[in-house]
Design a protein around this motif. Structure first.
Motif, mmCIF file in Angstrom:
data_model
loop_
_atom_site.group_PDB
_atom_site.id
_atom_site.type_symbol
_atom_site.label_atom_id
_atom_site.label_comp_id
_atom_site.label_asym_id
_atom_site.label_seq_id
_atom_site.Cartn_x
_atom_site.Cartn_y
_atom_site.Cartn_z
ATOM 1 N N UNK A 76 18.728 22.331 20.423
ATOM 2 C CA UNK A 76 20.347 21.531 18.947
ATOM 3 C C UNK A 76 20.243 20.398 19.609
ATOM 4 N N UNK A 77 19.806 19.701 20.672
ATOM 5 C CA UNK A 77 19.418 18.444 20.021
ATOM 6 C C UNK A 77 18.659 17.487 19.809
ATOM 7 N N UNK A 78 18.115 18.383 18.769
ATOM 8 C CA UNK A 78 16.800 18.061 18.711
ATOM 9 C C UNK A 78 16.498 16.520 18.040
ATOM 10 N N UNK A 79 18.104 15.434 17.483
ATOM 11 C CA UNK A 79 17.974 14.291 17.028
ATOM 12 C C UNK A 79 17.435 12.979 18.524
ATOM 13 N N UNK A 80 17.979 13.707 19.990
ATOM 14 C CA UNK A 80 17.966 12.950 20.858
ATOM 15 C C UNK A 80 16.721 13.618 21.314
ATOM 16 N N UNK A 81 15.863 14.252 21.005
ATOM 17 C CA UNK A 81 14.323 14.838 21.765
ATOM 18 C C UNK A 81 13.525 13.635 20.852
ATOM 19 N N UNK A 82 13.806 13.574 19.052
ATOM 20 C CA UNK A 82 13.101 12.890 18.152
ATOM 21 C C UNK A 82 13.149 11.416 18.619
ATOM 22 N N UNK A 83 14.645 10.626 19.286
ATOM 23 C CA UNK A 83 15.040 9.244 19.658
ATOM 24 C C UNK A 83 14.134 9.092 20.279
ATOM 25 N N UNK A 84 13.853 9.812 21.722
ATOM 26 C CA UNK A 84 13.479 9.123 23.027
ATOM 27 C C UNK A 84 11.728 9.077 22.580
ATOM 28 N N UNK A 85 11.254 10.167 21.681
ATOM 29 C CA UNK A 85 10.080 10.193 21.020
ATOM 30 C C UNK A 85 9.295 8.986 20.566
ATOM 31 N N UNK A 86 10.484 8.871 20.019
ATOM 32 C CA UNK A 86 10.025 7.101 19.018
ATOM 33 C C UNK A 86 9.587 6.310 19.726
ATOM 34 N N UNK A 87 10.845 6.216 20.789
ATOM 35 C CA UNK A 87 10.895 4.588 21.605
ATOM 36 C C UNK A 87 9.795 4.741 22.645
ATOM 37 N N UNK A 88 9.203 6.108 22.995
ATOM 38 C CA UNK A 88 8.225 6.472 23.304
ATOM 39 C C UNK A 88 6.592 6.163 22.438
ATOM 40 N N UNK A 89 6.724 6.157 21.662
ATOM 41 C CA UNK A 89 5.852 5.588 20.809
ATOM 42 C C UNK A 89 5.978 3.970 20.545
ATOM 43 N N UNK A 90 6.628 3.430 20.378
ATOM 44 C CA UNK A 90 6.766 2.156 20.503
ATOM 45 C C UNK A 90 6.856 1.392 21.335
ATOM 46 N N UNK A 91 6.026 1.867 22.455
ATOM 47 C CA UNK A 91 5.997 1.522 24.335
ATOM 48 C C UNK A 91 7.786 0.515 23.994
ATOM 49 N N UNK A 92 8.827 1.122 24.678
ATOM 50 C CA UNK A 92 10.324 1.174 24.690
ATOM 51 C C UNK A 92 11.100 1.556 25.538
ATOM 52 N N UNK A 93 9.825 1.510 26.750
ATOM 53 C CA UNK A 93 10.421 2.204 27.911
ATOM 54 C C UNK A 93 11.779 1.379 28.915
ATOM 55 N N UNK A 94 11.737 -0.486 28.149
ATOM 56 C CA UNK A 94 13.083 -1.008 28.435
ATOM 57 C C UNK A 94 13.997 -0.912 27.902
ATOM 58 N N UNK A 95 14.601 0.020 27.131
ATOM 59 C CA UNK A 95 15.473 0.721 25.797
ATOM 60 C C UNK A 95 15.808 1.421 26.795
ATOM 61 N N UNK A 96 14.595 2.788 27.043
ATOM 62 C CA UNK A 96 15.213 4.315 27.751
ATOM 63 C C UNK A 96 15.636 3.430 29.302
ATOM 64 N N UNK A 97 15.004 3.078 29.933
ATOM 65 C CA UNK A 97 15.759 1.898 30.802
ATOM 66 C C UNK A 97 17.730 1.708 30.953
ATOM 67 N N UNK A 98 17.627 0.856 30.329
ATOM 68 C CA UNK A 98 18.984 0.273 29.372
ATOM 69 C C UNK A 98 20.304 2.137 29.295
ATOM 70 N N UNK A 99 19.179 2.706 28.716
ATOM 71 C CA UNK A 99 20.378 4.522 28.580
ATOM 72 C C UNK A 99 20.253 4.795 29.286
ATOM 73 N N UNK A 100 19.690 4.708 30.663
ATOM 74 C CA UNK A 100 19.650 5.757 31.834
ATOM 75 C C UNK A 100 19.731 4.991 32.986
ATOM 76 N N UNK A 101 20.086 3.383 33.219
ATOM 77 C CA UNK A 101 19.993 2.974 34.675
ATOM 78 C C UNK A 101 22.109 3.531 34.911
ATOM 79 N N UNK A 102 21.541 3.933 36.020
ATOM 80 C CA UNK A 102 23.285 3.601 36.643
ATOM 81 C C UNK A 102 23.791 3.022 36.819
ATOM 82 N N UNK A 103 25.014 2.887 36.537
ATOM 83 C CA UNK A 103 26.148 2.155 36.675
ATOM 84 C C UNK A 103 26.510 1.452 37.680
ATOM 85 N N UNK A 104 26.299 -0.100 38.305
ATOM 86 C CA UNK A 104 26.229 -0.230 39.290
ATOM 87 C C UNK A 104 28.288 -0.490 39.984
ATOM 88 N N UNK A 105 28.531 -0.776 41.053
ATOM 89 C CA UNK A 105 29.964 -0.680 41.004
ATOM 90 C C UNK A 105 30.602 -2.575 40.980
#
Length: 308
Positions: free
Chosen positions: A279-308
């Motif tokens: 049911x969250x297919x668009x999220x899977x597609x978007x992440x797959x697209x980032x991997x295909x385009x060598x954008x691990x940096x973008x995934x890091x930006x989206x998942x990096x733990x918040x610093x206090x």
């Protein structure tokens, strides 16, 4: 302009370097791994030379390889006519009142298989996968898919032999087989079609090619993402991916995704993408697209733990 790429691999035997730019030549390590065709460097040199440059290899003592190439460029004038590519419509699902299409992906490389599976499953296709031609023939016989995406170079049984075996049966004549090939040679195209494939798509492929080919041979009809404004460009699924969108998954999963992206571990990222509910297919597609385009940096930006 000069480019330089360096890796930390096992390096190259100096005696092999001069011959590596010849077509179908591989290093001893490459032959043992049974990966690739020995065409990459030959084709790359041709492209670089077309742009007025050349490409060289060096392998320092102690491992690693350095690839350098240069190309001739000039600044575009202020009045230059620069063509821009118009964005295509994004497929977000299958139109109603259609058969339940069964799609078989036969590909020995894990990441390539998962890429197609994650592209097609969220849209509503039934998808199964096989690691080689022998498994593919067995699955075709028991499951009878409407269409097969067939990689042509695989161990145990390649795509050519698998296609011939399938097409030798009467019911196999009704199965559409689309070859996936990295070859750019016309001779390869002739071999693919003579083996019985209905058509072929070259790697690396675009999502639009996959969808258009399936529509052409199966008559698949799609539902497309609507434009929010007649004057503003359509946002892609990747552009719409946010921290909030990833919050549908547990915090532990997000942390694992961050670690995998930080290590540029594409296989682990694909394994985590598999855990995303349909049911969250668009999220899977978007992440797959980032991997295909060598954008691990973008995934890091989206998942990096918040610093206090």
């Amino acid at each position: 302009m000069t480019f330089e790429i360096e890796d930390t691999g096992p390096g190259l035997d100096p005696a092999e370097i001069d011959s590596l730019f010849e077509a179908f030549v591989q290093t001893e390590i490459g032959r043992k791994s049974e990966q690739g065709t020995g065409l990459g460097l030959s084709i790359s040199r041709q492209f670089v030379k077309l742009m007025g440059g050349d490409i060289t290899l060096s392998s320092p003592l102690g491992g690693g390889t350095i690839v350098r190439f240069d190309i001739q460029i000039s600044l575009a004038g202020a009045g230059a006519d620069i063509q821009t590519q118009h964005p295509t419509r994004s497929v977000i699902g299958l139109a109603p009142d259609q058969p339940k299409y069964r799609i078989l992906v036969v590909e020995d490389k894990w990441e390539s298989r998962k890429l197609l599976v994650k592209l097609l499953e969220p849209l509503g296709f039934e998808v199964r996968e096989a690691e080689n031609g022998k498994e593919g023939v067995a699955l075709w016989s028991s499951w009878e898919p409407h269409l097969i995406w067939m990689d042509m170079r695989m161990p145990i049984m390649d795509g050519y032999e698998a296609t011939k075996q399938i097409k030798a049966h009467l019911k196999g004549q009704a199965t559409v087989i689309i070859a996936l090939t990295a070859s750019a040679f016309n001779e390869e195209r002739v071999l693919i079609l003579s083996a019985g494939c209905d058509d072929f798509v070259r790697k690396p492929f675009q999502e639009e090619e996959i969808f258009e080919t399936m529509a052409r041979y199966l008559g698949v009809r799609y539902v497309y993402e609507e434009k929010t404004s007649a004057t503003s460009p359509q946002r892609s699924a990747t552009e719409a991916l946010t921290r909030e969108a990833l919050a549908v998954m547990p915090a532990e999963w997000v942390e694992q995704l961050y670690q995998a992206a930080n290590q540029v571990n594409n296989q682990r990222i694909f394994q985590l993408i598999e855990q995303i509910p349909s049911e969250h297919g668009p999220v899977a597609i978007a992440l797959t697209d980032l991997v295909r385009n060598f954008r691990c940096d973008k995934i890091i930006d989206l998942t990096e733990p918040a610093t206090s």
